[in-house]
Design a protein around this motif. Sequence first.
Motif, PDB file in Angstrom:
ATOM      1  N   SER A  17       0.815  -1.229   0.000  1.00  0.00           N
ATOM      2  CA  SER A  17       0.000   0.000   0.000  1.00  0.00           C
ATOM      3  C   SER A  17       0.841   1.269   0.000  1.00  0.00           C
ATOM      4  CB  SER A  17      -0.952   0.013   1.205  1.00  0.00           C
ATOM      5  OG  SER A  17      -1.768  -1.111   1.236  1.00  0.00           O
ATOM      6  N   LYS A  24      -4.225   0.035   2.759  1.00  0.00           N
ATOM      7  CA  LYS A  24      -5.475   0.281   2.031  1.00  0.00           C
ATOM      8  C   LYS A  24      -6.471  -0.860   2.183  1.00  0.00           C
ATOM      9  CE  LYS A  24      -3.606  -1.392  -2.370  1.00  0.00           C
ATOM     10  NZ  LYS A  24      -3.268  -0.974  -3.737  1.00  0.00           N
ATOM     11  N   LEU A  25      -5.983  -2.059   2.453  1.00  0.00           N
ATOM     12  CA  LEU A  25      -6.885  -3.199   2.594  1.00  0.00           C
ATOM     13  C   LEU A  25      -7.732  -3.110   3.857  1.00  0.00           C
ATOM     14  CD1 LEU A  25      -4.566  -6.069   1.345  1.00  0.00           C
ATOM     15  CD2 LEU A  25      -6.240  -4.735   0.050  1.00  0.00           C
ATOM     16  N   VAL A  34     -11.718  -2.880   2.913  1.00  0.00           N
ATOM     17  CA  VAL A  34     -11.642  -3.136   1.478  1.00  0.00           C
ATOM     18  C   VAL A  34     -11.435  -4.624   1.191  1.00  0.00           C
ATOM     19  CG1 VAL A  34     -10.156  -2.759  -0.544  1.00  0.00           C
ATOM     20  CG2 VAL A  34     -10.899  -0.807   0.838  1.00  0.00           C
ATOM     21  N   ALA A  35     -10.450  -5.237   1.839  1.00  0.00           N
ATOM     22  CA  ALA A  35     -10.139  -6.656   1.572  1.00  0.00           C
ATOM     23  C   ALA A  35     -11.298  -7.568   1.943  1.00  0.00           C
ATOM     24  CB  ALA A  35      -8.883  -7.077   2.325  1.00  0.00           C
ATOM     25  N   ASP A 106      -7.528  -5.342  -3.389  1.00  0.00           N
ATOM     26  CA  ASP A 106      -7.850  -3.920  -3.462  1.00  0.00           C
ATOM     27  C   ASP A 106      -8.888  -3.599  -4.535  1.00  0.00           C
ATOM     28  OD1 ASP A 106      -6.342  -4.185  -5.777  1.00  0.00           O
ATOM     29  OD2 ASP A 106      -4.944  -2.555  -5.302  1.00  0.00           O
ATOM     30  N   ASP A 180      -9.735  -0.373  -8.880  1.00  0.00           N
ATOM     31  CA  ASP A 180      -8.972  -0.785  -7.703  1.00  0.00           C
ATOM     32  C   ASP A 180      -8.668   0.439  -6.850  1.00  0.00           C
ATOM     33  OD1 ASP A 180      -7.115   0.320  -9.473  1.00  0.00           O
ATOM     34  OD2 ASP A 180      -5.531  -1.060  -8.917  1.00  0.00           O
ATOM     35  N   ILE A 181      -8.290   0.173  -5.630  1.00  0.00           N
ATOM     36  CA  ILE A 181      -8.002   1.227  -4.666  1.00  0.00           C
ATOM     37  C   ILE A 181      -6.486   1.390  -4.571  1.00  0.00           C
ATOM     38  CG2 ILE A 181      -8.284   1.987  -2.268  1.00  0.00           C
ATOM     39  CD1 ILE A 181     -10.960   1.672  -3.817  1.00  0.00           C
ATOM     40  N   ASP A 182      -5.984   2.525  -5.027  1.00  0.00           N
ATOM     41  CA  ASP A 182      -4.551   2.797  -4.913  1.00  0.00           C
ATOM     42  C   ASP A 182      -4.262   3.992  -4.010  1.00  0.00           C
ATOM     43  OD1 ASP A 182      -3.492   0.735  -6.477  1.00  0.00           O
ATOM     44  OD2 ASP A 182      -3.879   1.842  -8.319  1.00  0.00           O
TER      45      ASP A 182
END
Length: 188
Positions: A17, A24-25, A34-35, A106, A180-182
Motif C-alpha cells: 500500500s 489500504k486493505l 476493502v479486503a 484492493d 482498484d483502490i490505490d
Amino acid sequence: MIEASRIAAILLAAGRSERFGSDKLLALVRDEPVALVAAKSLAAIAPGRLIAVCRAGSDVAAMLSDLGFEIVTNPDPGRGLSSSLALAIGRAEELNVEAALVALGDMPFVGQAHIRSLLRAFDSAKASIVASGRDGTAMPPALFARSHFGALRNVESDSGGRRLLAGALLVGGDPGELADIDRPEDLR
C-alpha cells in the motif's frame, strides 16, 4: 463453463500500500475493510477452496481466515505481486483444483454476477484463460485453467502475468466495478 466447486478462488492481499499511505486493505468501503468486501464476493460463489496470500502478521489475514480462507503467507511482499501469485498458484496446484480464479484484495467493487460470468465463459479447451475486460484491456479477476499453473508459478515480474492475459477471452465489466483502490481518493 466451470462449476465454482471445481476452482480455487485466490485473493492476493499482501501488497504494501505504498501509494495509499497506510494499509489500504483495512480502509473502509461500505463500512467494511476493502479486503473483506472483496473476499466476501469470492466466498459467496462457493468455490471449492478459498486461498488468500497475505503479509506476515497482517490484520487482513485474521479477517480472511475468519471468512474461511486458507492463508498463505508471503514472506517477502516487496518482491511484487508475482511472488504472491506464485505462492497462491503453488497451493492451488497442491489442492488439485481444475482452475484458479485470481482476484485482488484492493478491488472491492467486483460483484458476484461478474465473477459468475467469468465462470460461465470458461472452457478448458477453448477459453482456458478468461479475464475481466475494461475498455478492451485484460485484467483481474481472471480465471486460469490448471494447464497454466506452471507458467503462473514462474512469472518473474508483475508484467509477466499481463503477458498471459494477452490471449485471454475477455468478459466486459463496468469500469467502476473493476476499479482498484490505490489512493485514498479512490474510495469515493
